[in-house]
Every structure is written in structure tokens, then in C-alpha cells.
Design an enzyme around this catalytic site. Structure first.
Site, short mmCIF file in Angstrom:
data_model
loop_
_atom_site.label_atom_id
_atom_site.label_comp_id
_atom_site.label_asym_id
_atom_site.label_seq_id
_atom_site.Cartn_x
_atom_site.Cartn_y
_atom_site.Cartn_z
CB SER A 19 -2.00 4.39 10.24
OG SER A 19 -0.76 3.76 10.49
CE1 TYR B 289 -0.01 7.72 6.16
CE2 TYR B 289 1.04 6.60 8.02
CZ TYR B 289 0.14 6.58 6.97
OH TYR B 289 -0.61 5.46 6.73
P1 NAP Z 1 -1.70 1.46 -2.00
O1 NAP Z 1 -1.71 -0.02 -2.09
O2 NAP Z 1 -0.48 2.18 -2.40
O3 NAP Z 1 -2.96 1.99 -2.83
C1 NAP Z 1 -3.19 3.32 -2.95
C2 NAP Z 1 -4.44 3.54 -3.79
O4 NAP Z 1 -4.78 4.90 -3.65
C3 NAP Z 1 -4.26 3.30 -5.26
O5 NAP Z 1 -5.46 2.78 -5.77
C4 NAP Z 1 -3.99 4.69 -5.83
O6 NAP Z 1 -4.35 4.71 -7.20
C5 NAP Z 1 -4.88 5.53 -4.93
N1 NAP Z 1 -4.49 6.91 -4.65
C6 NAP Z 1 -3.29 7.38 -4.27
N2 NAP Z 1 -3.36 8.70 -4.05
C7 NAP Z 1 -4.64 9.08 -4.28
C8 NAP Z 1 -5.32 10.32 -4.23
N3 NAP Z 1 -4.70 11.45 -3.89
N4 NAP Z 1 -6.64 10.35 -4.53
C9 NAP Z 1 -7.29 9.21 -4.88
N5 NAP Z 1 -6.69 8.01 -4.96
C10 NAP Z 1 -5.37 7.95 -4.66
O7 NAP Z 1 -2.01 1.96 -0.49
P2 NAP Z 1 -2.57 1.16 0.79
O8 NAP Z 1 -1.42 0.60 1.53
O9 NAP Z 1 -3.67 0.27 0.36
O10 NAP Z 1 -3.12 2.37 1.68
C11 NAP Z 1 -4.49 2.63 1.80
C12 NAP Z 1 -4.76 3.28 3.13
O11 NAP Z 1 -4.32 2.44 4.20
C13 NAP Z 1 -4.09 4.65 3.36
O12 NAP Z 1 -4.97 5.49 4.03
C14 NAP Z 1 -2.92 4.30 4.27
O13 NAP Z 1 -2.52 5.41 5.05
C15 NAP Z 1 -3.55 3.20 5.10
N6 NAP Z 1 -2.57 2.35 5.77
C16 NAP Z 1 -1.80 1.51 5.06
C17 NAP Z 1 -0.89 0.69 5.74
C18 NAP Z 1 0.00 -0.30 5.03
O14 NAP Z 1 0.86 -0.90 5.71
N7 NAP Z 1 -0.16 -0.52 3.75
C19 NAP Z 1 -0.79 0.77 7.14
C20 NAP Z 1 -1.59 1.67 7.82
C21 NAP Z 1 -2.50 2.44 7.13
P3 NAP Z 1 -3.86 5.87 -8.25
O15 NAP Z 1 -2.37 5.79 -8.29
O16 NAP Z 1 -4.54 5.53 -9.54
O17 NAP Z 1 -4.36 7.15 -7.66
#
Ligand code: NAP
Length: 264
Positions: A156, A169
């Protein structure tokens, strides 16, 4: 001619088939950034293994990817569950025989407390899901990774400057930058290890930040490109690092944050 998002993705996938014959595991990939990555790798020819905690989400995501012509299987895997992690690797190897790409994307952000007020159980959960399980998954996957394979961690922008209310985090995401360097050394020369540090992407995970219009606008203003990121932006960078186009790159983190300051 106007092309829909899906048509653009399909066209791009048809043009570049960098993952033909390759097998990619993406954790936490039934929505958001993980889904976008799985889709991009799949459209570029990879056989994709997607996973998340809930069977229903896995089934729905598999269906969406199959309708795009992607070769995919789905496995329920809460990354903290050792049996489910083992099953993820076992199912992949049973079906496809080997692993070329692992994208470690799962993360949790269970608290908005200051670091010094964060309960020990929450500290444990952050370390467990955001860092430790990535290592454990790779321990299980490594016997099946061969020459030319590739690992990508999803960190991130907060890794560089942990944000107030998301401090711990951010620190776990900083740890992934170090893990990238350490494992790149350990897994060379057969496996490259790199990292993507996303900026703000309006997914479910970031909803508590991006749903507020004033906050969203202020983030857009902080970027040089005056917009939030998309899952496709993150998928494009991840696919590049995982592909042979990046065959001389290892131990690096690519910041994909529209120009929000990270480091020199
Ligand atoms: P998201 O849209 O909320 O998607 C999360 C996904 O992870 C879902 O498919 C969820 O499905 C699954 N999940 C959640 N907890 C889990 C677990 N313990 N084990 C396995 N699967 C799990 O999240 P996102 O924004 O795409 O984030 C993905 C990554 O990007 C993360 O590492 C986050 O830190 C990073 N990131 C995101 C942002 C942002 O702005 N969005 C910024 C920086 C970094 P289920 O509910 O079925 O488990």
C-alpha cells in the site's frame, strides 16, 4: 468507437498473452483488486486459481471469469486457515501440476485505533493476515515454483507513510516492502519477488474512506493525476511484474498511486 470496460479488457487480453500456459494463484481474489488481477492474468492466458473466505463469493467470481473465456478454478481459502491454505496449493497442483505466479493480496484492517491503543489480539490479527500468512503460503507453494516463476505482494502507499487511524495497517504494509527484498534474495535466481503499492482504489475495503465525497475529492487532489486508482491500474502493474517483461526486475516495489508522494 465506444468500448465497454469488459470489451476493453478482452481486447487487451487478446493483444497480449504473456501468461499462456502459466498457472497463477491470487489470494483474496473474488472482488476488488485481487479479482482485477485474476481477470487480467486470465485474459492474458493464465490458468487462474482464485480464492477467498466465502464459497458464494468464490462461485460467483469463477462464473464471471468463465464467461470471459478464462480458465479458472475457485477454492475457499481464508488465508489464516492452515488447512485451507494447504488445500489451495493442493487443488492447484492437482489440476495444473505446477505454479508460475503467486499474488499475495489478502489484508485486513480491523481497527482505526492509535497504535498505542490497539489491543494485542488486533495487533496479532494484522501481523497474521497481512504478513505472516503470505510467508506461510509461499512456504507451501515454493516446492512447485520453478525457474522463471514470480511472486507479487500487494502492499500500500501507506507503507511509506502510515496514515493516522490506519497506522498499524501501514506498518504491516511496510513489512511487505522488507519481505519483498528478503525473499527476492532468498528465492533468486529461479523466482522473482516484487511488490505493488496501490494508492486509493474505491473498493469495498476502502469504502470507509472513499464513500465520503469530501474525503474522496481531497484524495483526488493529493494525486498528480487527479483521480482515484482503479482495479485495472493495479492489475496492469501486477501483470507487468509477474510477466517476463519484468524478467530483470526483482526485489522492487512499484507504487501505483497517481503520483501521491512515496519516496525519491
Ligand atoms: P476488497 O475489494 O474489499 O476485496 C477483498 C477480497 O478479499 C474479497 O474477495 C474478500 O472475499 C477477500 N478476503 C477478505 N479477507 C480475506 C481473508 N482473510 N482471506 C482470504 N480472502 C479474504 O479489497 P481490496 O481493496 O481489493 O484490497 C486488496 C488488497 O489491496 C489488500 O491487500 C489491501 O491492503 C490492498 N490495498 C487496497 C487499497 C484500496 O484503496 N482499495 C489501497 C492500498 C492497498 P471474502 O469476503 O469472500 O473473503
Amino acid at each position: 468507437m465506444f468500448l465497454s470496460q469488459r470489451e476493453r479488457e478482452k481486447k487487451r487480453g487478446e493483444k497480449m498473452k504473456r501468461f499462456q500456459g502459466k498457472v497463477a494463484i491470487v489470494t483474496a481474489s473474488t472482488q476488488g483488486i485481487g479479482f482485477g488481477i485474476a481477470q487480467r492474468l486470465g485474459l492474458e492466458g493464465a490458468s487462474v486459481v482464485i480464492s477467498s473466505r466465502k464459497q458464494k463469493n468464490v462461485d460467483e467470481a469463477v462464473e464471471k471469469l468463465r464467461t470471459q473465456g478464462i480458465e479458472v478454478i475457485g477454492v475457499v481459502c481464508h488465508v489464516s486457515n492452515p488447512q485451507q491454505r494447504k488445500n489451495l496449493i493442493d487443488k492447484t497442483v492437482q489440476k495444473y501440476g505446477h505454479i508460475d505466479v503467486v499474488v499475495s493480496n489478502a489484508a485486513a484492517n480491523p481497527s482505526v485505533d492509535n497504535i498505542l491503543d490497539t489491543q494485542e489480539s488486533v495487533l496479532d490479527k494484522l501481523w497474521d493476515i497481512n504478513v505472516k500468512t503470505s510467508i506461510l503460503l509461499l512456504q507451501s507453494a515454493s516446492p512447485y515454483l520453478h525457474k522463471g516463476s514470480s511472486v507479487v505482494f500487494i502492499s500500500s502507499i501507506g507503507a511509506y507513510q502510515p496514515q493516522a487511524s490506519m497506522g498499524m495497517y501501514g506498518v504491516t504494509k511496510t513489512a511487505l516492502l522488507g519481505l519483498t527484498k528478503a525473499l527476492a534474495t532468498e528465492m533468486a535466481p529461479n523466482t522473482r519477488v516484487n511488490c505493488v503499492a496501490p494508492g486509493f482504489v474505491p473498493t469495498h475495503f476502502a469504502d470507509f474512506i472513499t464513500r465520503n465525497e469530501d474525503v474522496r475529492k481531497s484524495i483526488e487532489e493529493r494525486t498528480l493525476l487527479k483521480r482515484l486508482g482503479t482495479t485495472e491500474d493495479m492489475a496492469a502493474a501486477t501483470a507487468f511484474l509477474a510477466s517476463d517483461d519484468a524478467s530483470y526486475i526483482t526485489g522492487e516495489t512499484v507504487v501505483v498511486a497517481g503520483g501521491i508522494p512515496s519516496r525519491l
